[in-house]
Write an enzyme that holds these catalytic residues in place. Structure first.
Site, PDB file in Angstrom:
ATOM      1  N   ASP A  37      29.243  27.907  -7.002  1.00 39.77           N
ATOM      2  CA  ASP A  37      29.348  26.653  -6.228  1.00 39.77           C
ATOM      3  C   ASP A  37      30.298  26.772  -5.039  1.00 39.77           C
ATOM      4  O   ASP A  37      29.958  26.380  -3.926  1.00 39.77           O
ATOM      5  CB  ASP A  37      29.698  25.452  -7.121  1.00 39.77           C
ATOM      6  CG  ASP A  37      31.003  25.586  -7.892  1.00 39.77           C
ATOM      7  OD1 ASP A  37      31.575  26.710  -7.931  1.00 39.77           O
ATOM      8  OD2 ASP A  37      31.451  24.582  -8.472  1.00 39.77           O
ATOM      9  N   ALA A 125      36.092  20.044 -23.045  1.00 41.96           N
ATOM     10  CA  ALA A 125      35.061  21.000 -23.462  1.00 41.96           C
ATOM     11  C   ALA A 125      34.292  21.531 -22.259  1.00 41.96           C
ATOM     12  O   ALA A 125      33.335  22.272 -22.400  1.00 41.96           O
ATOM     13  CB  ALA A 125      34.101  20.330 -24.446  1.00 41.96           C
ATOM     14  N   SER A 128      32.475  17.854 -18.271  1.00 42.78           N
ATOM     15  CA  SER A 128      32.655  16.963 -17.117  1.00 42.78           C
ATOM     16  C   SER A 128      32.843  15.500 -17.462  1.00 42.78           C
ATOM     17  O   SER A 128      32.232  14.617 -16.865  1.00 42.78           O
ATOM     18  CB  SER A 128      31.476  17.104 -16.143  1.00 42.78           C
ATOM     19  OG  SER A 128      31.449  18.389 -15.641  1.00 42.78           O
ATOM     20  N   ASP A 174      29.600  18.855 -10.555  1.00 46.31           N
ATOM     21  CA  ASP A 174      29.743  17.963 -11.712  1.00 46.31           C
ATOM     22  C   ASP A 174      29.407  16.517 -11.355  1.00 46.31           C
ATOM     23  O   ASP A 174      28.694  15.827 -12.087  1.00 46.31           O
ATOM     24  CB  ASP A 174      31.172  18.033 -12.266  1.00 46.31           C
ATOM     25  CG  ASP A 174      31.558  19.446 -12.659  1.00 46.31           C
ATOM     26  OD1 ASP A 174      30.665  20.313 -12.710  1.00 46.31           O
ATOM     27  OD2 ASP A 174      32.751  19.689 -12.908  1.00 46.31           O
TER      28      ASP A 174
END
Length: 382
Positions: A37, A125, A128, A174
């Site tokens: 990204d 985790a 997002s 995200d």
């Protein structure tokens, strides 16, 4: 009681009148396209059926009142007519305040809001939860006050809030997938143009996320080092980003690069190519090819980008041994722990869950957490 019912009931109880709208924004998992990204490359995430839900109503003044149902109904209250500053003790408040502050800079045609927030995106985790909160809050104001903002603008607003107000460096993926996700689809996102193409997911395939529950410290500094190595690689080729370098051009001069930088560059270039191919494999329903690409992605993260850890590699091996060529599995997220993602025929999920339960803790001393997800719709009313 689901999150909508929970937040609506709490809203009526605390504020003494009914909410007019309930908004949701999902968490996400990235199927393939890791550390591409910030190199202006491609990613292939899908939204998942874990989300942040907000029941809300417009006010006739300039006050924003927020209740965090998941934090013992903590309250935050601030005025739209005073400078919005960070909250000194409630970190969750800063995501809300940051989104509102940056919305004001984009389009100030809105008034006060009452809202009650609750979510079930697992925190920490790498799924997002923060982006899902940012997009949900942005969507609340957009819906209540009919702001002329599309999903991409709400996503960018959330990213700005996280980077500049909360103070956490993140790419755009995200927020974008949370805003634009499509049920039963993944999204091929071009991180340079923010163009997104919906890619249909094969029928009967589960998206399984397994948290290794292992996290190495210093992740932030490792991330920055890897990012700098990628930028060094782009400068070597006199290009703005590694997106603009071809594998052929790289292979011709790889020996002239610093060996570590060369490995980092090779990962990004090969991962970009894999991600674009993975989108077409999924579209065709070719789970076997998708599985090969996910395996190559994991090997590249392990050997060239060097961001996996033994616990993650063990988890990938256990899943791979169980599914063979009937699906795919790889580490997902920033690295040094966190989660693996697997695409698995639904009828194989129990066998995978059993194999992981029997072997992972025995080999690593850590108990995993297992999530079975469905590719879900992006932010909107629920």
């Amino acid at each position: 009681m689901n999150l909508k019912e929970k937040t609506r009931a709490l809203f009526a109880e605390i504020f003494g009148y009914p909410a007019t709208h309930t908004i949701q924004a999902p968490g996400r998992v990235n199927l393939i396209g890791e550390h591409t990204d910030y190199n202006d490359g491609f990613v292939l995430p899908c939204a998942i059926d874990y989300q942040t839900v907000i029941s809300c109503a417009p006010r006739d003044d300039r006050t924003v009142r927020v209740i965090a149902a998941d934090y013992d109904n903590q309250v935050d209250e601030f005025s739209l007519d005073a400078p919005i500053v960070t909250h000194d003790s409630q970190q969750w408040s800063n995501y809300v305040r940051g989104v509102v502050k940056h919305l004001q800079q984009r389009n100030n045609a809105f008034g006060g809001v009452d809202m009650v927030i609750s979510g079930n995106v697992p925190q920490g985790a790498g799924l997002s939860s923060s982006a899902s909160l940012e997009v949900a809050v942005g969507t609340v104001f957009q819906q209540l006050y009919h702001l002329p903002l599309d999903g991409a603008q709400i996503a960018l607003n959330g990213q700005e809030a996280e980077n500049q107000f909360v103070g956490c460096n993140c790419g755009i993926m995200d927020q974008l997938i949370s805003a634009l996700g499509k049920k039963d689809h993944a999204l091929l996102i071009d991180c340079r143009t923010l163009g997104a193409k919906a890619v249909s997911m094969p029928k009967g395939v589960a998206v399984v996320i397994i948290n290794s529950n292992f996290k190495r410290t210093l992740v932030g500094s490792e991330y920055n080092t890897h990012r700098e190595q990628c930028e060094t690689g782009a400068r070597f080729f006199q290009q703005p980003a590694l997106r603009d370098v071809s594998l052929e051009a790289f292979n011709a001069v790889a020996s002239e690069l610093d060996p570590v930088v060369a490995k980092r560059v090779r990962h990004v270039l090969s991962e970009n190519a894999r991600t674009v191919e993975a989108a077409s494999a999924l579209e065709k329903g070719d789970l076997q090819r998708m599985g090969q690409l996910m395996a190559e992605s994991h090997a590249s993260m392990r050997d060239d980008f060097e961001i996996t850890v033994p616990q993650i590699d063990t988890l990938v091996d256990i899943v791979k041994a169980t599914i063979g060529d009937q699906g795919g599995v790889r580490m997902t997220g920033g690295g040094f722990g966190g989660c693996v993602v697997a695409l698995i025929p639904e009828d194989l999920v129990p066998a995978v869950q059993q194999a992981v339960a029997q072997q992972y803790e025995a080999k690593t001393g850590i108990k995993e957490t297992f999530y079975v997800c469905k590719p879900s719709q992006g932010a909107g009313q629920c």
